[in-house]
Design a protein around this motif. Structure first.
Motif: not given
Length: 79
Positions: A1, A3, A5, A8, A55, A57-60
């Motif tokens: 990983m 960048d 956020n 998030a 979990d 957002a945008g990563i899983g």
């Protein structure tokens, strides 16, 4: 990983199965920004840490090993 956020939206889940990383029979414990949940998980006793995933957002789904790695990053906003 690369960048991350840290703001998030994310959820902390606890598994009730035998320890699989599969999203099976999880209970949502907490919701909030990713950075807050990473700090929360790292403050848990080791035995409890092994039963959670985040979990985001945008990563899983993020397992405990990856959560620990996120907490060690130089850009992790310490709480």
């Amino acid at each position: 990983m690369k960048d991350i956020n840290w703001d998030a939206p994310a959820q902390l889940h606890e598994r009730s199965d035998g320890g699989s990383d599969m999203f099976y029979d999880f209970k949502t414990l907490k919701s909030g920004p990713l950075a807050e949940l990473v700090a929360h998980v790292m403050a848990l006793p080791t035995a409890e840490r092994e039963r959670v995933v985040i979990d985001a957002a945008g990563i899983g789904s993020i397992n405990v090993q990856d959560i620990a790695g996120l907490a060690e990053r130089s850009d992790f906003p310490a709480s």
